[in-house]
Enzyme design. Sequence first.
Site, PDB file in Angstrom:
ATOM      1  N   GLY A  16     -14.919   9.233  42.904  1.00 54.10           N
ATOM      2  CA  GLY A  16     -14.800  10.184  44.012  1.00 54.10           C
ATOM      3  C   GLY A  16     -15.906  10.014  45.033  1.00 54.10           C
ATOM      4  N   GLU A  35     -27.324   7.288  42.759  1.00 48.39           N
ATOM      5  CA  GLU A  35     -26.710   7.142  41.432  1.00 48.39           C
ATOM      6  C   GLU A  35     -27.828   6.896  40.429  1.00 48.39           C
ATOM      7  OE1 GLU A  35     -23.479   7.318  39.923  1.00 48.39           O
ATOM      8  OE2 GLU A  35     -24.902   7.166  38.266  1.00 48.39           O
ATOM      9  N   CYS A  43     -15.197   6.162  35.044  1.00 51.66           N
ATOM     10  CA  CYS A  43     -13.972   5.362  34.910  1.00 51.66           C
ATOM     11  C   CYS A  43     -14.286   3.879  34.743  1.00 51.66           C
ATOM     12  CB  CYS A  43     -13.066   5.596  36.116  1.00 51.66           C
ATOM     13  SG  CYS A  43     -11.539   4.673  36.011  1.00 51.66           S
ATOM     14  N   CYS A  48     -11.876   4.772  31.761  1.00 56.06           N
ATOM     15  CA  CYS A  48     -10.534   4.171  31.887  1.00 56.06           C
ATOM     16  C   CYS A  48     -10.512   2.645  31.777  1.00 56.06           C
ATOM     17  CB  CYS A  48      -9.890   4.521  33.228  1.00 56.06           C
ATOM     18  SG  CYS A  48     -10.593   5.857  34.149  1.00 56.06           S
ATOM     19  N   LYS A  51     -11.781   1.141  28.364  1.00 60.10           N
ATOM     20  CA  LYS A  51     -10.814   1.650  27.359  1.00 60.10           C
ATOM     21  C   LYS A  51      -9.501   0.877  27.421  1.00 60.10           C
ATOM     22  CE  LYS A  51      -7.876   4.151  28.459  1.00 60.10           C
ATOM     23  NZ  LYS A  51      -7.993   5.533  28.871  1.00 60.10           N
ATOM     24  N   TYR A 100     -18.086  -2.437  43.321  1.00 55.90           N
ATOM     25  CA  TYR A 100     -18.303  -1.091  43.872  1.00 55.90           C
ATOM     26  C   TYR A 100     -19.534  -1.097  44.781  1.00 55.90           C
ATOM     27  CZ  TYR A 100     -14.872   1.993  41.718  1.00 55.90           C
ATOM     28  OH  TYR A 100     -13.715   2.660  41.403  1.00 55.90           O
ATOM     29  N   GLY A 179      -8.328  16.284  19.540  1.00 58.95           N
ATOM     30  CA  GLY A 179      -6.897  15.951  19.586  1.00 58.95           C
ATOM     31  C   GLY A 179      -6.414  15.779  21.010  1.00 58.95           C
ATOM     32  N   TYR A 181      -6.868  13.438  24.985  1.00 59.78           N
ATOM     33  CA  TYR A 181      -6.701  12.072  25.483  1.00 59.78           C
ATOM     34  C   TYR A 181      -7.647  11.093  24.767  1.00 59.78           C
ATOM     35  CZ  TYR A 181      -4.417  13.469  29.963  1.00 59.78           C
ATOM     36  OH  TYR A 181      -3.580  13.928  30.931  1.00 59.78           O
ATOM     37  N   ILE A 182      -8.941  11.410  24.800  1.00 65.43           N
ATOM     38  CA  ILE A 182      -9.931  10.432  24.339  1.00 65.43           C
ATOM     39  C   ILE A 182      -9.801  10.210  22.837  1.00 65.43           C
ATOM     40  CG2 ILE A 182     -12.418   9.994  24.103  1.00 65.43           C
ATOM     41  CD1 ILE A 182     -12.829  11.303  26.812  1.00 65.43           C
ATOM     42  N   ALA A 183      -9.683  11.308  22.080  1.00 61.67           N
ATOM     43  CA  ALA A 183      -9.573  11.192  20.627  1.00 61.67           C
ATOM     44  C   ALA A 183      -8.383  10.317  20.256  1.00 61.67           C
ATOM     45  CB  ALA A 183      -9.420  12.582  20.007  1.00 61.67           C
ATOM     46  N   LEU A 184      -7.254  10.563  20.892  1.00 58.61           N
ATOM     47  CA  LEU A 184      -6.038   9.847  20.498  1.00 58.61           C
ATOM     48  C   LEU A 184      -6.071   8.387  20.925  1.00 58.61           C
ATOM     49  CD1 LEU A 184      -3.626  12.742  21.202  1.00 58.61           C
ATOM     50  CD2 LEU A 184      -4.096  11.726  18.992  1.00 58.61           C
ATOM     51  N   GLU A 185      -6.561   8.138  22.133  1.00 60.35           N
ATOM     52  CA  GLU A 185      -6.580   6.750  22.596  1.00 60.35           C
ATOM     53  C   GLU A 185      -7.480   5.888  21.703  1.00 60.35           C
ATOM     54  OE1 GLU A 185      -5.497   7.362  27.311  1.00 60.35           O
ATOM     55  OE2 GLU A 185      -7.585   7.119  26.781  1.00 60.35           O
ATOM     56  N   HIS A 440      19.429  -3.535  34.358  1.00 58.78           N
ATOM     57  CA  HIS A 440      19.747  -3.889  32.983  1.00 58.78           C
ATOM     58  C   HIS A 440      19.336  -5.325  32.662  1.00 58.78           C
ATOM     59  CE1 HIS A 440      21.879  -3.415  29.225  1.00 58.78           C
ATOM     60  NE2 HIS A 440      22.460  -4.584  29.420  1.00 58.78           N
ATOM     61  N   GLU A 445      16.000   1.999  32.462  1.00 54.15           N
ATOM     62  CA  GLU A 445      17.349   2.321  32.956  1.00 54.15           C
ATOM     63  C   GLU A 445      17.891   3.594  32.303  1.00 54.15           C
ATOM     64  OE1 GLU A 445      20.718  -0.248  31.729  1.00 54.15           O
ATOM     65  OE2 GLU A 445      19.302  -1.253  30.416  1.00 54.15           O
TER      66      GLU A 445
END
Length: 456
Positions: A16, A35, A43, A48, A51, A100, A179, A181-185, A440, A445
């Site tokens: 951002g 920074e 990210c 992101c 990951k 960046y 449980g 986003y981060i935990a599951l990924e 197809h 589809e």
Amino acid sequence: MAEYDVDLFVIGAGSGGTRAARIAAGHGARVMIAEEDRIGGTCVIRGCVPKKLFVYASRFTEDFEDAAGFGWTLPAKPSFDWPTLRDAVANEVTRLSGLYRKGLEGAKAEIREERAVIEGPHEVRLQKSGQLVRARHILVATGGWPSFDPPIPGGELGISSNEVFHLPVLPKRMLVVGGGYIALEFASLFARLGVAVTLLHRGDNILRGFDEDIRTRLRDALKEAGITFRLGCTVERIEELPDGSRRAHCATGAPIEADVVLVATGRRPNTKGLGLEKVGAELGPLGEVVVDAASTSSVPSIHAVGDVTNRVNLTPVAIREGHAFADTVFGNKPWTVDHGIIASAVFTTPEVGTVGLSEEQALAAGHELRVFESNFRPMKATISGRHERIYMKLVVDAKTDKMLGVHILGHDAGEIIQATAIAVTMGATKADFDRTVALHPSAAEELVTMRTPRAG
Ligand code: NDP
């Protein structure tokens, strides 16, 4: 002497902040950006991007297994080398961080690699050099940070998603707490890299807020992929054992041991010690900067975008908020971000792609619904013999025929949902989906060939 040293001072060079700095500079503003960590933000540096590269690595397991069905013979059992992946990903992160930086330099934004703290509505102090910078506008884009809140006794024996990218060795056993986003990924990708993963989550199902059918089907698919679930488990304590491994105690049930505990219990806005309270900027209950639709705080010269505002904590949203802010304040082109319809993906295997309302949210909002579902074996799984399904759900308003939500679980769900999100954003109806000719053979589809609503 000019009243201000710069027109815009940005704190935080993540997605951002960087976007805002570049756009504002393009509009002719004098921009300085500080920074304290590496340029690129969560990210790029510890989210992101690395990951997703790990996720790609984890999916080769499946490809190697499936290849046999298509006539391939692999010379031996493929082996995986963690340091090779870890270091390749770290190099890619360094390359992107460099890009960046180049982008900021190219835009003529002045970069300061040190912590910055707000001292007044128009004043920022650089902590290393001690320089006081007077800015017409200040933009807070400091993101979020892993939260261990409330603290678990022994929680410091766990790691967060910040550290997981740098593990010296691939653990044999891993506990993942959470449980979301981060935990599951991470549970999903480490399980596919051969780690014995147990997921400890306080709720009775994963991914709270997602469509119920997606939650349950994903949980079942991850179980089938070898992840052990301990649901309804609130971790009360973590201890270190003499051999260096960790033992986690749930409120109920037997304790469980592993080499590494990844704590993924959410993130909090990064506002601690930034000086916002001192200048009277309102903060919310989690420490988020409270902003209006134009991303301006309760102090008119101080603005905030991205996760630090805790609106929708996704990178593309932060980028848009930064862009809208810069166009509005420096480009004489005011616009605001619509946070209404935003697609997102969970990069587990199988993947989740979702846009719009879940069935439960649509019902709670008072819609009368027609729900369409498709649950099928993807073509590739026929010859590979893999037990795999793709699930798709369309949530349609029965009165207006408008597509309220689309939910996909399976290969490429993220890619498919991004394109589908265009239609949903445009206000497509089910009839629009129906008159779209299918491509197809593809999995996507199915989205345009479902004709019979679910009964009941
Ligand atoms: P989430 O908010 O998604 O999930 C946090 C999880 O931790 C939830 O399951 C929550 O349970 C649980 N939890 C919260 N507090 C506690 C506690 N005190 N004790 C035990 N469990 C707890 O956060 P994440 O950290 O996974 O991700 C942070 C954000 O980053 C996400 O909201 C998302 O916006 C973004 N992200 C997006 C990704 C993507 O787009 N693919 C990938 C990774 C992150 P409960 O449900 O009961 O509250």
